[in-house]
Write a protein that holds these residues in place. Structure first.
Motif, mmCIF file in Angstrom:
data_model
loop_
_atom_site.group_PDB
_atom_site.id
_atom_site.type_symbol
_atom_site.label_atom_id
_atom_site.label_comp_id
_atom_site.label_asym_id
_atom_site.label_seq_id
_atom_site.Cartn_x
_atom_site.Cartn_y
_atom_site.Cartn_z
ATOM 1 N N ARG A 24 14.415 14.771 22.563
ATOM 2 C CA ARG A 24 13.210 15.050 21.791
ATOM 3 C C ARG A 24 12.244 16.010 22.491
ATOM 4 N NH1 ARG A 24 10.167 10.280 18.400
ATOM 5 N NH2 ARG A 24 9.040 11.690 17.004
ATOM 6 N N PRO A 25 11.981 15.868 23.794
ATOM 7 C CA PRO A 25 11.085 16.832 24.444
ATOM 8 C C PRO A 25 11.617 18.262 24.391
ATOM 9 C CG PRO A 25 11.342 14.861 25.800
ATOM 10 C CD PRO A 25 12.356 14.769 24.707
ATOM 11 N N ILE A 26 12.929 18.428 24.582
ATOM 12 C CA ILE A 26 13.512 19.777 24.523
ATOM 13 C C ILE A 26 13.426 20.324 23.101
ATOM 14 C CG2 ILE A 26 15.586 21.135 24.929
ATOM 15 C CD1 ILE A 26 14.307 20.036 27.441
ATOM 16 N N ALA A 27 13.676 19.458 22.110
ATOM 17 C CA ALA A 27 13.569 19.894 20.711
ATOM 18 C C ALA A 27 12.142 20.326 20.380
ATOM 19 C CB ALA A 27 14.019 18.775 19.778
ATOM 20 N N ALA A 28 11.155 19.558 20.890
ATOM 21 C CA ALA A 28 9.752 19.936 20.665
ATOM 22 C C ALA A 28 9.439 21.274 21.326
ATOM 23 C CB ALA A 28 8.825 18.846 21.183
ATOM 24 N N LEU A 29 9.981 21.502 22.530
ATOM 25 C CA LEU A 29 9.768 22.780 23.213
ATOM 26 C C LEU A 29 10.380 23.932 22.431
ATOM 27 C CD1 LEU A 29 8.894 24.453 25.670
ATOM 28 C CD2 LEU A 29 11.073 23.833 26.764
ATOM 29 N N ILE A 30 11.572 23.721 21.886
ATOM 30 C CA ILE A 30 12.216 24.768 21.091
ATOM 31 C C ILE A 30 11.375 25.076 19.854
ATOM 32 C CG2 ILE A 30 14.242 25.304 19.682
ATOM 33 C CD1 ILE A 30 15.905 23.683 21.674
ATOM 34 N N GLY A 31 10.881 24.009 19.186
ATOM 35 C CA GLY A 31 10.029 24.225 18.016
ATOM 36 C C GLY A 31 8.767 24.993 18.359
ATOM 37 N N ALA A 32 8.143 24.642 19.497
ATOM 38 C CA ALA A 32 6.924 25.342 19.908
ATOM 39 C C ALA A 32 7.210 26.814 20.217
ATOM 40 C CB ALA A 32 6.314 24.645 21.127
ATOM 41 N N LEU A 33 8.340 27.074 20.881
ATOM 42 C CA LEU A 33 8.693 28.464 21.191
ATOM 43 C C LEU A 33 8.945 29.271 19.918
ATOM 44 C CD1 LEU A 33 11.108 27.958 24.230
ATOM 45 C CD2 LEU A 33 8.789 28.908 24.275
ATOM 46 N N ARG A 34 9.575 28.659 18.933
ATOM 47 C CA ARG A 34 9.829 29.370 17.673
ATOM 48 C C ARG A 34 8.535 29.654 16.930
ATOM 49 N NH1 ARG A 34 15.281 26.374 15.190
ATOM 50 N NH2 ARG A 34 16.716 27.057 16.851
ATOM 51 N N VAL A 35 7.654 28.663 16.870
ATOM 52 C CA VAL A 35 6.366 28.891 16.211
ATOM 53 C C VAL A 35 5.589 29.980 16.930
ATOM 54 C CG1 VAL A 35 4.140 27.856 15.678
ATOM 55 C CG2 VAL A 35 6.226 26.573 15.234
ATOM 56 N N GLY A 36 5.568 29.914 18.264
ATOM 57 C CA GLY A 36 4.865 30.943 19.023
ATOM 58 C C GLY A 36 5.442 32.323 18.779
ATOM 59 N N ALA A 37 6.777 32.412 18.675
ATOM 60 C CA ALA A 37 7.413 33.710 18.459
ATOM 61 C C ALA A 37 7.035 34.300 17.099
ATOM 62 C CB ALA A 37 8.934 33.571 18.575
ATOM 63 N N VAL A 38 7.058 33.488 16.039
ATOM 64 C CA VAL A 38 6.747 34.033 14.712
ATOM 65 C C VAL A 38 5.260 34.354 14.574
ATOM 66 C CG1 VAL A 38 8.714 32.928 13.579
ATOM 67 C CG2 VAL A 38 6.560 31.699 13.738
ATOM 68 N N VAL A 39 4.397 33.571 15.243
ATOM 69 C CA VAL A 39 2.963 33.872 15.184
ATOM 70 C C VAL A 39 2.657 35.172 15.921
ATOM 71 C CG1 VAL A 39 0.674 33.097 15.910
ATOM 72 C CG2 VAL A 39 2.255 31.488 14.852
ATOM 73 N N VAL A 40 3.262 35.347 17.104
ATOM 74 C CA VAL A 40 3.086 36.612 17.833
ATOM 75 C C VAL A 40 3.604 37.777 17.008
ATOM 76 C CG1 VAL A 40 3.852 37.901 19.862
ATOM 77 C CG2 VAL A 40 3.088 35.539 20.109
ATOM 78 N N ARG A 41 4.717 37.572 16.309
ATOM 79 C CA ARG A 41 5.258 38.624 15.449
ATOM 80 C C ARG A 41 4.297 38.944 14.315
ATOM 81 N NH1 ARG A 41 10.520 36.680 12.973
ATOM 82 N NH2 ARG A 41 9.122 35.683 11.477
ATOM 83 N N ASP A 42 3.690 37.925 13.722
ATOM 84 C CA ASP A 42 2.726 38.166 12.648
ATOM 85 C C ASP A 42 1.509 38.927 13.150
ATOM 86 O OD1 ASP A 42 4.415 36.852 10.952
ATOM 87 O OD2 ASP A 42 3.282 34.975 10.913
ATOM 88 N N VAL A 43 1.046 38.577 14.354
ATOM 89 C CA VAL A 43 -0.097 39.300 14.923
ATOM 90 C C VAL A 43 0.284 40.750 15.204
ATOM 91 C CG1 VAL A 43 -1.666 39.434 16.900
ATOM 92 C CG2 VAL A 43 -1.123 37.212 15.893
ATOM 93 N N ALA A 44 1.494 40.963 15.737
ATOM 94 C CA ALA A 44 1.932 42.321 16.056
ATOM 95 C C ALA A 44 2.093 43.178 14.800
ATOM 96 C CB ALA A 44 3.249 42.266 16.836
ATOM 97 N N ARG A 45 2.482 42.550 13.698
ATOM 98 C CA ARG A 45 2.640 43.313 12.448
ATOM 99 C C ARG A 45 1.306 43.780 11.894
ATOM 100 N NH1 ARG A 45 6.355 39.653 8.682
ATOM 101 N NH2 ARG A 45 6.073 41.396 7.257
ATOM 102 N N GLY A 46 0.207 43.167 12.314
ATOM 103 C CA GLY A 46 -1.110 43.717 12.019
ATOM 104 C C GLY A 46 -1.898 43.042 10.926
#
Length: 457
Positions: A24-46
Motif C-alpha cells: 500500500r505505501p508503494i502504491a500510494a507513492l506511485i499514485g502521488a507521482l502520477r498525479v504530480g506528473a500530470v499536474v506539472v504537465r498541465d502547468v507546462a501546457r500553460g
C-alpha cells in the motif's frame, strides 16, 4: 547516474509499475507521482498559468471593492480591526513591502463610506466583488471540466454567502484561537497551546483552500479529495512565501530599479504565485477524485473520434433508458460522467446533442437531470445514433457523385441493420461482460455497479 537517466527511471517506475501488485505505501507513492506528473504537465501546457494571470488582473480590479464590503460586514460585528492582521499574514512574504502595502490598503478601505455611495455606487461595489468570485468559479469549473455554471439566483446567494459569512467564520476562528491562548484556566497547557497557535495559520490556509474546492466548483467534490488538494496547496503556499521572503530580504535592488512601482510589482508577483498554487491544488483534488483521468499522454477533453462519440452516445442513452424503465431516479450529467468514467465535458456535449434533437428534456432541478421526452418504444434507435452524429458538425461543401452514392449506401446499410429497433430495445438489451469505457470494443454491461465515487474511495 545522470539527471536525465534518473528522471527516466522515475518515469518508468511511476507509469510502468502496477500499483495493485505493490504494498500500500508503494502504491500510494506511485499514485502521488502520477498525479504530480500530470499536474506539472498541465502547468507546462500553460492553461493553469493563463487562468492565474486572469485571476491576478481581476483581483487587482476587485480587491479594494471586495475589502470594502468585507470591512463593512466586519465593522457591523465590531471585528473590523482584524482586517489588518489578515492582510499582514497574506503579505508576510513581502517583508517590509508587505507591511507598507497593508498600511496603504487598510487606510484606503477604512476611509471609504459605503453609505455615501448611493444605490448605483453600492451596486458597482458589489458587482466588482462578485466578479472576482465568478472568475474563480470559472477557473475551477475549467479544471473540473464543467461547462455549465450555476443559475443566477443560486449564484447570487452562494456568492454573497462567501463574501459575508466567509470572513466572519475566518475571524471567529482567529478570535477563538486568541482567546484560548490567553485563558487563565489553560495555563497548564501553555506549551501545547503555543505549538497549536503556530499551527493555526497552516490549518486556516488548508481549511480555506478545502472550502473553496468543495463549494465553488459547480460539481460535487469529495471532501477527502478537496483536503488532499488543499493540504498540498497549503504547503506550497507556505513554502513559496518563505522562498519569496528570502529573495526580498536578500536583494534590495528592486527598489532602485522600480522605485515606487516596486510595491505593485512585488504584490502582483505574490498574487500570481498564490493563484497558481490555488489552481494547482484544485487540479490535484480533481485528479485524486478522478484517477481514471490520469494518463501518461495528454488526453482530449471530449470523445476524440466519431466511433467514440457514437459509443458514448449509445452508453448515455442506455443508462438513461434503464433508469427510466425501472422507475429509478433520473441521471445528472455528473452522475453519468462518474458512472461511465468519462470527462464531464464529453457527457454534457452528448446530452446537449440529445436535447437539441428532441430526445431528452432537462428537468430544472439541482443538479439538472435528464428525462426522455417521449416513450422509448416510439424512438427509433437510428434517431438516437443520428442525434450524436449530427450535433455540432457542419455539412461540407462539394458534390462528388461517387462519394455521395457511397455515403448513401452506408446510411442504407445502417438503416437496414437497425430496422425495427428502438431506444427501448437498447435499454433492455441483456447484459454482457464488457466495459462502459467508450474506447472499448465490447458491448456495454448493464449489471449494477457502485458509482465511481464509491469505487475511488
Amino acid at each position: 547516474m545522470t539527471l536525465t537517466e534518473a528522471r527516466r527511471a522515475l518515469a518508468r517506475f511511476a507509469w510502468e509499475t502496477d500499483p495493485h501488485s505493490r504494498p500500500r505505501p508503494i502504491a500510494a507513492l506511485i499514485g502521488a507521482l502520477r498525479v504530480g506528473a500530470v499536474v506539472v504537465r498541465d502547468v507546462a501546457r500553460g492553461e493553469l498559468r493563463l487562468q492565474a494571470m486572469g485571476l491576478v488582473y481581476t483581483s487587482l480590479l476587485a480587491l479594494i471593492p471586495l475589502l470594502a464590503v468585507v470591512f463593512a460586514v466586519l465593522k457591523a460585528f465590531g471585528a473590523h480591526g482584524l482586517l489588518k492582521p489578515m492582510l499582514l499574514h497574506f503579505l508576510a512574504p513581502l517583508e517590509d513591502t508587505g507591511v507598507e502595502l497593508t498600511h496603504h490598503i487598510v487606510a484606503f478601505v477604512s476611509k471609504m463610506r459605503v453609505g455615501l455611495l448611493g444605490t448605483v455606487g453600492v451596486g458597482l461595489l458589489l458587482y466588482a466583488s462578485v466578479s472576482l468570485i465568478r472568475k474563480i468559479e470559472q477557473a475551477f469549473n475549467s479544471i473540473w471540466q464543467v461547462k455549465r455554471g450555476r443559475r443566477w439566483t443560486r449564484r447570487l446567494s452562494d456568492y454573497f454567502a462567501v463574501i459575508i459569512i466567509g470572513p466572519l467564520l475566518f475571524f471567529m476562528a482567529l478570535g477563538v484561537t486568541a482567546s484560548l491562548s490567553s485563558s487563565a484556566w489553560l495555563k497548564p497547557l501553555a506549551g501545547f497551546l503555543s505549538i497549536a497557535a503556530k499551527l493555526v495559520p497552516y490549518v486556516l490556509v488548508i481549511g480555506a483552500h478545502a472550502l473553496a474546492y468543495v463549494f465553488i466548483p459547480n460539481t460535487r467534490v469529495r471532501v477527502r479529495s478537496a483536503l488532499v488538494g488543499a493540504t498540498v496547496a497549503g504547503i506550497l503556499w507556505q513554502s513559496a512565501g518563505f522562498a519569496l521572503a528570502a529573495v526580498v530580504a536578500s536583494s534590495g535592488q528592486y527598489r532602485v530599479i522600480y522605485a515606487s512601482l516596486a510595491l505593485l510589482i512585488l504584490f502582483m508577483i505574490w498574487l500570481y504565485l498564490s493563484w497558481l498554487i490555488v489552481l494547482i491544488g484544485a487540479s490535484i483534488a480533481y485528479y485524486h477524485q478522478h484517477p481514471e483521468r490520469i494518463t501518461r499522454e495528454p488526453a482530449a477533453a471530449g470523445a476524440s473520434s466519431v466511433r467514440q462519440r457514437e459509443r458514448l452516445g449509445l452508453l448515455v442513452a442506455r443508462r438513461i433508458g434503464e433508469h427510466h424503465l425501472n422507475g429509478k431516479a433520473p441521471w445528472s450529467a455528473e452522475q453519468l460522467a462518474q458512472r461511465l468514467q468519462q470527462p464531464l465535458a464529453a457527457v454534457e456535449e452528448t446530452l446537449a446533442a440529445f436535447t437539441a434533437a428532441g430526445l431528452l428534456v432537462a428537468a430544472q432541478r439541482d443538479p439538472v437531470v435528464y428525462l426522455p421526452r417521449q416513450a422509448l418504444e416510439t424512438v427509433p434507435l437510428l434517431d438516437v445514433l443520428h442525434a450524436v452524429r449530427a450535433h455540432g458538425h457542419e455539412t461540407f461543401g462539394g458534390n462528388d457523385e461517387a462519394v455521395t452514392t457511397l455515403l448513401g449506401d452506408i446510411d442504407a446499410a445502417l438503416a437496414r441493420a437497425l430496422a425495427g429497433k428502438t431506444w427501448r430495445d437498447l435499454a433492455l438489451a441483456p447484459p454482457r461482460d464488457g466495459s462502459d469505457h467508450p474506447g472499448a470494443d465490447v458491448a456495454p454491461r448493464t449489471a449494477a455497479a457502485p458509482p465511481a465515487s464509491a469505487r475511488l474511495a
